[in-house]
Design a protein around this motif. Sequence first.
Motif, PDB file in Angstrom:
ATOM      1  N   ASP A   1       4.758   9.774  18.432  1.00  0.00           N
ATOM      2  CA  ASP A   1       4.970   8.689  19.397  1.00  0.00           C
ATOM      3  C   ASP A   1       5.138   9.247  20.804  1.00  0.00           C
ATOM      4  O   ASP A   1       4.831   8.574  21.796  1.00  0.00           O
ATOM      5  CB  ASP A   1       6.189   7.850  18.996  1.00  0.00           C
TER       6      ASP A   1
ATOM      7  N   MET B   1      11.734  -0.738  16.651  1.00  0.00           N
ATOM      8  CA  MET B   1      12.533  -1.505  15.708  1.00  0.00           C
ATOM      9  C   MET B   1      13.453  -0.534  14.985  1.00  0.00           C
ATOM     10  O   MET B   1      13.008   0.520  14.533  1.00  0.00           O
ATOM     11  CB  MET B   1      11.640  -2.196  14.682  1.00  0.00           C
TER      12      MET B   1
ATOM     13  N   VAL C   1       1.493   1.710   9.790  1.00  0.00           N
ATOM     14  CA  VAL C   1       1.991   0.643  10.649  1.00  0.00           C
ATOM     15  C   VAL C   1       0.998   0.280  11.764  1.00  0.00           C
ATOM     16  O   VAL C   1       0.761  -0.901  12.027  1.00  0.00           O
ATOM     17  CB  VAL C   1       3.385   1.012  11.220  1.00  0.00           C
TER      18      VAL C   1
ATOM     19  N   ALA D   1       8.817  10.301  -4.020  1.00  0.00           N
ATOM     20  CA  ALA D   1       9.219   8.929  -4.302  1.00  0.00           C
ATOM     21  C   ALA D   1       8.234   8.302  -5.275  1.00  0.00           C
ATOM     22  O   ALA D   1       7.033   8.536  -5.195  1.00  0.00           O
ATOM     23  CB  ALA D   1       9.251   8.119  -3.018  1.00  0.00           C
TER      24      ALA D   1
ATOM     25  N   THR E   1       7.389  -4.120   8.381  1.00  0.00           N
ATOM     26  CA  THR E   1       7.569  -3.495   9.697  1.00  0.00           C
ATOM     27  C   THR E   1       6.485  -3.984  10.655  1.00  0.00           C
ATOM     28  O   THR E   1       6.765  -4.372  11.791  1.00  0.00           O
ATOM     29  CB  THR E   1       7.491  -1.953   9.579  1.00  0.00           C
TER      30      THR E   1
ATOM     31  N   GLY F   1       8.778   8.206   6.828  1.00  0.00           N
ATOM     32  CA  GLY F   1       7.970   7.490   5.836  1.00  0.00           C
ATOM     33  C   GLY F   1       6.625   8.156   5.615  1.00  0.00           C
ATOM     34  O   GLY F   1       6.053   8.078   4.535  1.00  0.00           O
ATOM     35  N   ASP F   2       6.098   8.809   6.649  1.00  0.00           N
ATOM     36  CA  ASP F   2       4.845   9.575   6.518  1.00  0.00           C
ATOM     37  C   ASP F   2       3.651   8.745   6.064  1.00  0.00           C
ATOM     38  O   ASP F   2       2.781   9.270   5.380  1.00  0.00           O
ATOM     39  CB  ASP F   2       4.986  10.699   5.451  1.00  0.00           C
TER      40      ASP F   2
ATOM     41  N   ILE G   1      13.616   8.182  -6.517  1.00  0.00           N
ATOM     42  CA  ILE G   1      13.487   9.259  -5.541  1.00  0.00           C
ATOM     43  C   ILE G   1      13.919  10.536  -6.230  1.00  0.00           C
ATOM     44  O   ILE G   1      14.944  10.571  -6.896  1.00  0.00           O
ATOM     45  CB  ILE G   1      14.429   9.039  -4.342  1.00  0.00           C
TER      46      ILE G   1
ATOM     47  N   LEU H   1       0.860  -1.185   0.000  1.00  0.00           N
ATOM     48  CA  LEU H   1       0.000   0.000   0.000  1.00  0.00           C
ATOM     49  C   LEU H   1       0.891   1.228   0.000  1.00  0.00           C
ATOM     50  O   LEU H   1       1.807   1.343   0.816  1.00  0.00           O
ATOM     51  CB  LEU H   1      -0.900   0.004   1.236  1.00  0.00           C
TER      52      LEU H   1
ATOM     53  N   ASN I   1      10.116   9.963  17.253  1.00  0.00           N
ATOM     54  CA  ASN I   1       9.049  10.433  16.353  1.00  0.00           C
ATOM     55  C   ASN I   1       8.000  11.234  17.137  1.00  0.00           C
ATOM     56  O   ASN I   1       7.492  10.751  18.145  1.00  0.00           O
ATOM     57  CB  ASN I   1       8.411   9.235  15.657  1.00  0.00           C
TER      58      ASN I   1
ATOM     59  N   THR J   1       6.003  -0.914   5.146  1.00  0.00           N
ATOM     60  CA  THR J   1       5.136  -0.939   6.328  1.00  0.00           C
ATOM     61  C   THR J   1       4.612  -2.346   6.622  1.00  0.00           C
ATOM     62  O   THR J   1       4.391  -2.698   7.772  1.00  0.00           O
ATOM     63  CB  THR J   1       3.941   0.023   6.177  1.00  0.00           C
TER      64      THR J   1
HETATM   65  C1  FAD Z   1      10.611   7.834   0.699  1.00  0.00           C
HETATM   66  C2  FAD Z   1       9.924   6.681   1.340  1.00  0.00           C
HETATM   67  C3  FAD Z   1       8.616   6.359   0.979  1.00  0.00           C
HETATM   68  C4  FAD Z   1       7.975   5.270   1.545  1.00  0.00           C
HETATM   69  N1  FAD Z   1       6.718   4.967   1.142  1.00  0.00           N
HETATM   70  C5  FAD Z   1       6.114   3.840   1.617  1.00  0.00           C
HETATM   71  C6  FAD Z   1       4.812   3.478   1.183  1.00  0.00           C
HETATM   72  O1  FAD Z   1       4.167   4.205   0.436  1.00  0.00           O
HETATM   73  N2  FAD Z   1       4.289   2.308   1.624  1.00  0.00           N
HETATM   74  C7  FAD Z   1       4.957   1.504   2.487  1.00  0.00           C
HETATM   75  O2  FAD Z   1       4.427   0.459   2.850  1.00  0.00           O
HETATM   76  N3  FAD Z   1       6.177   1.843   2.964  1.00  0.00           N
HETATM   77  C8  FAD Z   1       6.769   2.991   2.546  1.00  0.00           C
HETATM   78  N4  FAD Z   1       8.001   3.331   3.000  1.00  0.00           N
HETATM   79  C9  FAD Z   1       8.657   2.491   4.025  1.00  0.00           C
HETATM   80  C10 FAD Z   1       8.268   2.940   5.439  1.00  0.00           C
HETATM   81  O3  FAD Z   1       8.706   4.237   5.676  1.00  0.00           O
HETATM   82  C11 FAD Z   1       8.896   2.003   6.441  1.00  0.00           C
HETATM   83  O4  FAD Z   1       8.279   0.770   6.319  1.00  0.00           O
HETATM   84  C12 FAD Z   1       8.828   2.380   7.878  1.00  0.00           C
HETATM   85  O5  FAD Z   1       9.518   1.352   8.593  1.00  0.00           O
HETATM   86  C13 FAD Z   1       7.442   2.467   8.525  1.00  0.00           C
HETATM   87  O6  FAD Z   1       6.625   3.335   7.922  1.00  0.00           O
HETATM   88  P1  FAD Z   1       6.415   4.852   8.396  1.00  0.00           P
HETATM   89  O7  FAD Z   1       7.704   5.482   8.661  1.00  0.00           O
HETATM   90  O8  FAD Z   1       5.563   5.447   7.349  1.00  0.00           O
HETATM   91  O9  FAD Z   1       5.599   4.703   9.748  1.00  0.00           O
HETATM   92  P2  FAD Z   1       4.079   5.072  10.058  1.00  0.00           P
HETATM   93  O10 FAD Z   1       3.186   4.006   9.575  1.00  0.00           O
HETATM   94  O11 FAD Z   1       3.778   6.464   9.658  1.00  0.00           O
HETATM   95  O12 FAD Z   1       4.182   4.966  11.647  1.00  0.00           O
HETATM   96  C14 FAD Z   1       3.042   4.955  12.473  1.00  0.00           C
HETATM   97  C15 FAD Z   1       3.424   4.520  13.848  1.00  0.00           C
HETATM   98  O13 FAD Z   1       3.829   3.153  13.852  1.00  0.00           O
HETATM   99  C16 FAD Z   1       4.854   2.944  14.818  1.00  0.00           C
HETATM  100  N5  FAD Z   1       6.082   2.531  14.139  1.00  0.00           N
HETATM  101  C17 FAD Z   1       6.409   2.681  12.850  1.00  0.00           C
HETATM  102  N6  FAD Z   1       7.639   2.184  12.602  1.00  0.00           N
HETATM  103  C18 FAD Z   1       8.085   1.712  13.778  1.00  0.00           C
HETATM  104  C19 FAD Z   1       9.296   1.091  14.204  1.00  0.00           C
HETATM  105  N7  FAD Z   1      10.309   0.869  13.346  1.00  0.00           N
HETATM  106  N8  FAD Z   1       9.436   0.751  15.504  1.00  0.00           N
HETATM  107  C20 FAD Z   1       8.435   0.985  16.388  1.00  0.00           C
HETATM  108  N9  FAD Z   1       7.277   1.568  16.045  1.00  0.00           N
HETATM  109  C21 FAD Z   1       7.101   1.929  14.765  1.00  0.00           C
HETATM  110  C22 FAD Z   1       5.067   4.272  15.507  1.00  0.00           C
HETATM  111  O14 FAD Z   1       4.230   4.343  16.640  1.00  0.00           O
HETATM  112  C23 FAD Z   1       4.616   5.265  14.441  1.00  0.00           C
HETATM  113  O15 FAD Z   1       4.198   6.510  14.953  1.00  0.00           O
HETATM  114  C24 FAD Z   1       8.644   4.459   2.491  1.00  0.00           C
HETATM  115  C25 FAD Z   1       9.924   4.809   2.882  1.00  0.00           C
HETATM  116  C26 FAD Z   1      10.577   5.907   2.324  1.00  0.00           C
HETATM  117  C27 FAD Z   1      11.966   6.250   2.759  1.00  0.00           C
END
Ligand code: FAD
Lengths: 337, 263
Positions: free
Chosen positions: B40, B64, B131, A155, B100, B126-127, B230, A117, B37, B97
């Motif tokens: 968080d 993680m 997750v 991206a 993750t 990741g925005d 990118i 997604l 973050n 995600t």
């Molecule tokens: C430029 C770019 C674009 C990306 N686009 C996508 C995309 O469209 N789809 C996709 O599936 N992945 C995408 N990713 C990968 C994604 O950023 C990673 O999977 C990341 O590990 C988790 O997503 P997030 O940062 O968006 O977290 P979010 O889902 O925004 O996080 C929500 C919450 O989940 C918890 N959480 C998230 N990560 C962790 C962790 N490592 N440890 C503990 N708690 C955590 C925290 O409470 C956090 O506030 C992208 C990465 C990059 C660099």
Amino acid sequence: MNNIFVYCEIDGIDVSEVSFELLSKGRQLADTLGCELEAVVAGSGIKDYVERQILPFGVDVLHVFDAECLAPYTTLPHAEVLINLFRQEKPQVCLMGATVMGRDLGPRVSSALKSGLTADCTALEIGPHDDRKSGRHYENLLYQIRPAFGGNIIATIVNPDNRPQMATVRPGVMRKAEGDMSREDAKVVYHDVAEYVSPEACVVKVLKREVKKNGNNLGGAQVIVAGGFGVGSKENFEMLHTLAEMLHGEVGASRAAVDAGFCEHDRQIGQTGVTVHPKVYIACGISGQIQHIAGMQDSSIIISVNTDEEAPINAIADYVITGSVEDVLPKMMAALK
Amino acid sequence: MKIIVLAKQVPDTRNVGKDAMTEEGTINRSALSAVFNPDDMNALEQALRIKDANPDTEVSVLTMGPPRAEEIVREGMFRGADKGWLLTDRLFAGADTLATSYALATAIKKLGVPDIIIGGRQAIDGDTAQVGPQVAEKLSLPQVTYAEDVKVNGDVLTITRHIDTGVEVVEVPMPCVVTVTGSAPACRPRNARRTMAEKHCEVMQLSVNDIDGDEQQCGLSGSPTKVKAIQNIVFQAKEVKRLSADEEDIKSLITELQEKKII
Ligand SMILES: Cc1cc2nc3c(=O)[nH]c(=O)nc-3n(C[C@H](O)[C@H](O)[C@H](O)COP(=O)(O)OP(=O)(O)OC[C@H]3O[C@@H](n4cnc5c(N)ncnc54)[C@H](O)[C@@H]3O)c2cc1C
Ligand SMILES: Cc1cc2nc3c(=O)[nH]c(=O)nc-3n(C[C@H](O)[C@H](O)[C@H](O)COP(=O)(O)OP(=O)(O)OC[C@H]3O[C@@H](n4cnc5c(N)ncnc54)[C@H](O)[C@@H]3O)c2cc1C
């Protein structure tokens, strides 16, 4: 089979704008890919209301799920509808709005289907892909284009092997099609909700919902007068309202102006606000940080009013007026009279 | 009662200033500091408030990331969490995600599913905001996103959510997953006594093996989405017409726009 599906979000019996935008985009993508466009809508008491809203966008098949447990929206019943429907229908693409609802529902569905997604897309295209690791070549993948890293990068994401290719799309970025494109042979399927949603899914209860109808039409405005921190006060913001009225436009704001209390939150433009594409965007006392520009860069003509000749927004402006808001706006209004 | 707070270490993308950009206009990631973050922090605060009201509550932090992400667990403990774990392994690297949430959910199963799993709505790198809901799905738990206030009421939670058009109050049975938005109350500062006491505490580390994880579903191999390209945002200067604030200049601009039927 293997069609494009759009999840239509509804408020009561009204289909939301973002869904029309996605149906319009979905129709184009379906034509490019040579497949059909299917829409899914779930709610309560929606039969006989949603069909005439959705079919004009050129939908081939509309799936209607109408039952009490589907309104007001809670995650699990809607997720079960999509998960079970997608297991049967095997879509190649699924689009939903990057709204509170879409961003709550999308990840739940994608996790159950183990599909990828992509969040918060601002553009979608179709194209080929060569996977460097496996050496495989793919045709006709969905390029899911999105800002990330706090809006500092764009991206392009692909989902080569898993289906559906799912994306949430930000409201206001796709253009809603005009005119009636209803298909003569369009099909409407009324599903038996009990076959899709288990009774246990209805565990979250909505106790209260206070909804403010959005008072503005920023998304569709032809002229926007937007103010930033440089406007200085709530009183000065009144000038923006007057000018906007004279131009039959709407007032928008930067986050700094909203945070300072100059303007209501629902008028914030940018990455965490509304995306707009007016014919004229008058930026008053806005520096032009990347998160703001993300929401207005597609405006046809940008006019910047700023005391700082070097303000970053001036780099994307068509007209730059170097001067203070207090000085320039009254002169503009005088010239309009 | 037991609560697990999901927290991620992220580069501080809020302050991508001039020094964080290279000459070619790309981001110099190493110039960005690594922070807890922001959302968080709001989630941690909600957990600590529940602990304030129910003192026998145990709050743990789960993160993680690479080894240095153990700072997140410590930061959580300085502010009032009881303990925490760092999930770290090369095999987790490159996760989208889905991968993750697989890792986080598998670790939680291994550690024991608590009454509440609470995280931020969205991470600022990741925005995606994906997750939280995906962890909920993997544990077959109900989810409530965009929470601003979380109260325990017997065996249910009463949660105020910030939705597009207003606010909503919902009730959800425990165990469940909650994600908290940045508009929720800010986190309390570090507690000086705890900071002294926990400064050098050992952070428990978990690998793929420790959580009985399936390598195929972790990291890059468990990620259906691939980043194809990118592009850094570089604004191309347009041809700009510069005007003074003189009445004349402004009048001619308005006339020009009216003549072109733009306004
Ligand atoms: C430029 C770019 C674009 C990306 N686009 C996508 C995309 O469209 N789809 C996709 O599936 N992945 C995408 N990713 C990968 C994604 O950023 C990673 O999977 C990341 O590990 C988790 O997503 P997030 O940062 O968006 O977290 P979010 O889902 O925004 O996080 C929500 C919450 O989940 C918890 N959480 C998230 N990560 C962790 C962790 N490592 N440890 C503990 N708690 C955590 C925290 O409470 C956090 O506030 C992208 C990465 C990059 C660099
Ligand atoms: C994750 C994230 C998301 C964000 N999302 C958004 C978003 O959606 N929308 C958004 O707007 N911002 C957003 N921001 C904030 C953004 O980074 C900026 O802080 C914000 O846009 C700045 O607003 P501003 O230009 O009004 O204020 P400032 O940057 O303070 O600029 C004020 C400008 O006014 C000029 N000025 C001062 N006095 C006068 C005067 N008398 N007359 C004329 N000009 C004057 C100054 O020269 C300056 O250029 C986000 C930030 C983050 C980290």
